[in-house]
Structures are given as structure tokens and as C-alpha cells.
Design a protein around this motif. Structure first.
Motif, short mmCIF file in Angstrom:
data_model
loop_
_atom_site.label_atom_id
_atom_site.label_comp_id
_atom_site.label_asym_id
_atom_site.label_seq_id
_atom_site.Cartn_x
_atom_site.Cartn_y
_atom_site.Cartn_z
N THR A 1 11.75 -8.97 -4.61
CA THR A 1 10.83 -8.07 -5.30
C THR A 1 10.21 -7.02 -4.38
OG1 THR A 1 8.95 -9.55 -4.94
CG2 THR A 1 10.25 -9.87 -6.96
N SER A 2 10.46 -7.11 -3.07
CA SER A 2 9.73 -6.25 -2.15
C SER A 2 10.06 -4.77 -2.34
CB SER A 2 9.99 -6.67 -0.69
OG SER A 2 11.35 -6.51 -0.33
N TRP A 3 11.33 -4.45 -2.62
CA TRP A 3 11.68 -3.03 -2.80
C TRP A 3 11.00 -2.47 -4.06
CZ3 TRP A 3 17.02 -0.77 -1.20
CH2 TRP A 3 17.26 -1.05 0.16
N GLY A 4 11.00 -3.24 -5.13
CA GLY A 4 10.37 -2.78 -6.36
C GLY A 4 8.87 -2.59 -6.19
N GLN A 5 8.21 -3.51 -5.48
CA GLN A 5 6.78 -3.38 -5.22
C GLN A 5 6.49 -2.15 -4.38
OE1 GLN A 5 6.56 -7.79 -3.97
NE2 GLN A 5 4.45 -7.27 -4.50
N PHE A 6 7.32 -1.95 -3.35
CA PHE A 6 7.13 -0.76 -2.51
C PHE A 6 7.29 0.50 -3.35
CE2 PHE A 6 9.45 2.72 -0.50
CZ PHE A 6 8.47 3.17 0.38
N TRP A 7 8.31 0.53 -4.20
CA TRP A 7 8.60 1.72 -5.00
C TRP A 7 7.40 2.08 -5.88
CZ3 TRP A 7 12.35 4.96 -4.08
CH2 TRP A 7 12.71 5.93 -5.03
N THR A 8 6.76 1.08 -6.43
CA THR A 8 5.60 1.32 -7.28
C THR A 8 4.42 1.88 -6.48
OG1 THR A 8 6.25 -0.44 -8.81
CG2 THR A 8 3.93 0.22 -8.82
N ASN A 9 4.25 1.38 -5.26
CA ASN A 9 3.06 1.72 -4.48
C ASN A 9 3.24 2.92 -3.55
OD1 ASN A 9 1.48 -0.36 -5.58
ND2 ASN A 9 2.37 -1.85 -4.17
N GLN A 10 4.47 3.37 -3.37
CA GLN A 10 4.71 4.51 -2.49
C GLN A 10 4.40 5.81 -3.23
OE1 GLN A 10 5.00 5.27 0.45
NE2 GLN A 10 6.33 7.01 0.81
N GLN A 11 3.43 6.55 -2.74
CA GLN A 11 2.98 7.76 -3.41
C GLN A 11 3.58 9.04 -2.83
OE1 GLN A 11 1.21 7.42 -6.27
NE2 GLN A 11 1.55 5.25 -5.83
N ALA A 12 4.05 8.99 -1.59
CA ALA A 12 4.66 10.17 -0.97
C ALA A 12 6.14 10.23 -1.34
CB ALA A 12 4.46 10.12 0.54
N TRP A 13 6.86 11.17 -0.75
CA TRP A 13 8.30 11.38 -0.99
C TRP A 13 9.03 10.05 -0.82
CZ3 TRP A 13 13.08 10.74 1.03
CH2 TRP A 13 14.10 11.65 0.68
N HIS B 1 0.79 -1.22 0.00
CA HIS B 1 0.00 0.00 0.00
C HIS B 1 0.83 1.29 0.00
CE1 HIS B 1 -3.32 -2.69 0.89
NE2 HIS B 1 -2.67 -3.14 1.93
N GLY B 2 2.11 1.22 0.38
CA GLY B 2 2.88 2.43 0.58
C GLY B 2 2.36 3.19 1.79
N VAL B 3 2.94 4.35 2.03
CA VAL B 3 2.47 5.22 3.11
C VAL B 3 2.38 6.64 2.56
CG1 VAL B 3 3.26 3.89 5.11
CG2 VAL B 3 4.86 5.42 3.95
N ASP B 4 1.61 7.47 3.27
CA ASP B 4 1.42 8.85 2.82
C ASP B 4 2.42 9.80 3.44
OD1 ASP B 4 0.52 8.82 5.41
OD2 ASP B 4 -1.50 9.56 4.97
N ARG B 5 3.53 9.24 3.91
CA ARG B 5 4.60 10.03 4.51
C ARG B 5 5.93 9.61 3.90
NH1 ARG B 5 2.74 7.15 9.29
NH2 ARG B 5 1.33 6.39 7.67
N PRO B 6 7.00 10.41 4.07
CA PRO B 6 8.28 10.11 3.40
C PRO B 6 8.89 8.80 3.88
CG PRO B 6 8.21 12.38 4.21
CD PRO B 6 7.03 11.69 4.80
N PHE B 7 9.50 8.10 2.94
CA PHE B 7 10.21 6.86 3.27
C PHE B 7 11.39 6.71 2.33
CE2 PHE B 7 11.03 2.38 3.99
CZ PHE B 7 10.72 2.23 5.34
N MET B 8 12.53 6.31 2.89
CA MET B 8 13.75 6.16 2.10
C MET B 8 14.31 4.75 2.26
SD MET B 8 17.15 8.58 1.82
CE MET B 8 17.81 8.37 3.48
N LEU B 9 14.73 4.17 1.15
CA LEU B 9 15.46 2.91 1.12
C LEU B 9 16.94 3.22 1.01
CD1 LEU B 9 13.25 1.11 -1.56
CD2 LEU B 9 13.05 0.89 0.93
#
Length: 416
Positions: free
Chosen positions: A321-333, A289-297
């Protein structure tokens, strides 16, 4: 689908920590009556001296691995201080002894305890010093360690972040950390061979631990003492936490836990995952789902723990694949920051300790733990990026550090 590869990746942190202990002792000369190798932790990069204290916190929920017992944690609170004082030990006596002895229990390795002076190493943080309140209350950042690793092996980054004007709270996740020492010298170790189910339980426990710790920090900030032994708190600590500005970062499984805690708890406003896969037993909620707040890998060069295959990214799509999936679904910074030639444990105090054990290590072992990245540049870049990230998202201080690759940090690059 979760594979054994996912489980192996999550276990890398604990195995690498053991490799250091094994290698330093295995390749060492015969020990004398005193430790032969000493570790010096680097100076702080921020403007504030730093104080520290430990809290013993007991929850009402049952422990997931020992349901007859209440869940209990040790946390280290590190904060901007008015002055320096007596420097805190890197490890408490029980933790230092366990770290020194745990690999000596395998006779086939021929290990020798006492080769490294774990107990004698000092942090840059001081004990029994007053909180600096000249700037009012400080933003709060939580830290979650890697699986099978002690919170103490992450003191360089947590102490340094506090020197930039943060209250940093580092959590030991009991029965997940390799060893935790409680008041009175009681030492608790992980008591089962970890598998995917164990690691999935660990993630859930870490999220619950994080939320509980935030609740206890709220109590502390209101003037209560959450310590189970009611030990004296540092002068000025109650009221010094700005709990409207909370961040979290973690290493390995702790990075995954930081994301899951952030997804479940809106109090956490910004997060960083240092080289942790985000699916063990199930794909993480933050991945889906991502989050609506900033997140950095933040990642290092990768190695498949099962095959030894090497990658220029720790989480490529054909490996995890988890980082790629997160990247697609993360909508915030979001940012994906890579440290070239670093290894998984470069993001712990082993980045500092391993080079100082150089005479006791083979080159192969050293590279397997912290890679070939320049040690001092690696530490400096980590300190700067962590402080700048939370400065940007919790203090709203402008920076150009995340606008693109920066020539000041030749070992780092952003991955689109």
C-alpha cells in the motif's frame, strides 16, 4: 501494519542478484582456465565523455551495526570529462572476486567460480581524466543501490546520466551492500541475516549516509579533499559541483531511501524510486506526508515473493500500500511510470548482463530476473527518462516526455 511480505519485497534485489550468479554458473559448461562469459556494457547516450573516481569517506558517527567503529563508505563520483582515457573496471578486484565466489560457497548448488569475467568487464567511464568545465558547474545526482546489491551493478545508468551533464555520486552502504572494497584491498561484507529490523536500520543508515555524503561533497567543492587516504582528485573536480541543484534516485530499498532522504534534507530537489517499497519496519515519512518537490515512481511487473502471485504493477494496493499512500499525499509534481514485462532487476546492470548470459540461463531464470521486456529498449528508455527527468527538474529544460504515453517507448506507460 508491516508484514513479512514487506520484508520479502525489500530483499528481492539481493536474492535476484544471487540468482543470476547461481544460474550463470550452475548452467555453464565446465570452466576452462579463463572465464567463459564476458559482459559488454552499452555506449553512453549523452554528449559528454565521462570520467570517474572513488572516494573513501569516514564519518564521526558510529556504524549502526559495528558501533565501536566509525561509519565509513565508498562512493563513486562520475562526471563529464574533457576526454576519454583508460576505461574503468566495472568491479574492483575484491568485489569481482566476492561476486564470483559468494554463490560458490554452497556445495549443493554445484557452482563453479570463474564462469563470468566480472573483473575484466569495463565501464564506459575513464579514469584519470580532467573534468569538463566548459559549462561551469554541473548539477549533482546521488544514487542508492538495492539491498544486498553492489553499487557497481548500477554503473550503466550512473555513467550514462553523467554523460548528459551531471556529477553522479553512487554510494555503497556498508553492511547493507553485499560487498564493499576499501583502499588497500580490505573487503567488507554484510554480516547478518537480514530481517525487518535490519532493513529498518538500513533505511535510517542510508538517509544518514546520504546527508553525510552531501556534506563531504560540499567540502570537496570548496577545495578540500574528503578522501580518507587523501588520494589525488581529478583535475577540475573541486568547484565543478552545483550543489544548489541536487537530485537523487535509487533502486529497491535505495528508492525508498531516496524518498526518505529527500523528506529529511531540503538540499535534494528531485527524486526517483525505482521499484522500491516505501515501508519497512514503519511506513515512510514521505509516504505519510509527501514532499514539496518532484518525485517519480518507476515500476516493473510485480511478483509476490511469498506466494508467486503476479501483478501488472509492482506495488498494487492489495500487495503493497505504500505507493498508493504516497500518491495520495504527494502534493508536488509526481508521475508513476511503468515498464511492461520488466522485472525488479531490470533496473540494474543485470538488464544488460543477463541477455549476454543467455546460453547459460534457462528461460525461466532469465524471466525471473529481468522479465521479457526487450533488453535494449528497456535500457534506452531508462536512460532517456532519467536524463529527461533531471533535465526538467534540475536544469529546467522543457520536455514532452512526461505529458503522457510516448510512442517512442512502447514498453512504458504512465499509471494515473
Amino acid at each position: 501494519m508491516i508484514t513479512l511480505r514487506s520484508c520479502a519485497l525489500a530483499l528481492t534485489a539481493g536474492m535476484a542478484a544471487t540468482v543470476l550468479l547461481t544460474a550463470c554458473e550452475q548452467n555453464a559448461p565446465e570452466p576452462t582456465t579463463t572465464a567463459t562469459a564476458k559482459i559488454t556494457l552499452p555506449p553512453l547516450s549523452g554528449r559528454y565523455p565521462v570520467g570517474t573516481t572513488d572516494l573513501h569517506l569516514v564519518d564521526t558517527r558510529p556504524d549502526p551495526w559495528h558501533p565501536a567503529d566509525k561509519r565509513e563508505l565508498m562512493v563513486t563520483v562520475t562526471y563529464p570529462a574533457q576526454r576519454t582515457g583508460e576505461r574503468a573496471a566495472w568491479m574492483s578486484p575484491g568485489v569481482a572476486a566476492a561476486v564470483d565466489q559468494r554463490t560458490a560457497g554452497s556445495p549443493e548448488n554445484g557452482l563453479k567460480p570463474g564462469t563470468i569475467d566480472w573483473a575484466g568487464t569495463k565501464r564506459q567511464a575513464s579514469t584519470s581524466v580532467e573534468v569538463d568545465r566548459t559549462a561551469g558547474a554541473w548539477p549533482v545526482v546521488l544514487f542508492s543501490h538495492g539491498f544486498g546489491v553492489e553499487r557497481e551493478l548500477n554503473s550503466v545508468r550512473t555513467d550514462d546520466l553523467a554523460s548528459h551533464g551531471y556529477v553522479v555520486v553512487s554510494i555503497s552502504h556498508t553492511y547493507d551492500a553485499s560487498v564493499v572494497e576499501f583502499p588497500g584491498g580490505r573487503v567488507v561484507t554484510r554480516d547478518a541475516s537480514p530481517d525487518t529490523a535490519y532493513l529498518a536500520t538500513s533505511v535510517d543508515a542510508r538517509v544518514a549516509d546520504t546527508r553525510f555524503v552531501l556534506d563531504q561533497l560540499t567540502r570537496l567543492n570548496l577545495g578540500e579533499n574528503p578522501d580518507a587516504e587523501n588520494r589525488t582528485l581529478p583535475t577540475g573536480l573541486p568547484g565543478a559541483l552545483d550543489l544548489s541543484k541536487v537530485g537523487m534516485f535509487g533502486h529497491s530499498l535505495g528508492g525508498y531511501a531516496a524518498g526518505e532522504a529527500m523528506y529529511q534534507d531540503q538540499r535534494i530537489g528531485a527524486g526517483i524510486n525505482f521499484d522500491g517499497g516505501m515501508s519497512v519496519g514503519k511506513v515512510g515519512e514521505i509516504v505519510q506526508h509527501g514532499v514539496d518537490r518532484p518525485f517519480m515512481l518507476v515500476g516493473a511487473d510485480g511478483v509476490d515473493p511469498e506466494t508467486g502471485r503476479k501483478f501488472e504493477h509492482s506495488h498494487p494496493a492489495d500487495f503493497d500500500t505504500s505507493w498508493g499512500q504516497f500518491w495520495t499525499n504527494q502534493q508536488a509534481w509526481k508521475r508513476d511510470l511503468h515498464f511492461d514485462a520488466a522485472a525488479h532487476m531490470s533496473f540494474t546492470d543485470l538488464q544488460v548482463a543477463v541477455p549476454q548470459c543467455a546460453s547459460l540461463l534457462t528461460e525461466e531464470v532469465r524471466q525471473s530476473i529481468v522479465g521479457t521486456i526487450h533488453p535494449a529498449r528497456s535500457v534506452s528508455a531508462q536512460q532517456d527518462y532519467i536524463a529527461a527527468y533531471f533535465d526538467l527538474h534540475l536544469k529546467h529544460l522543457a520536455t514532452d516526455l512526461f505529458d503522457g504515453n510516448n510512442p517512442r517507448y512502447p514498453d512504458t506507460r504512465f499509471i494515473p
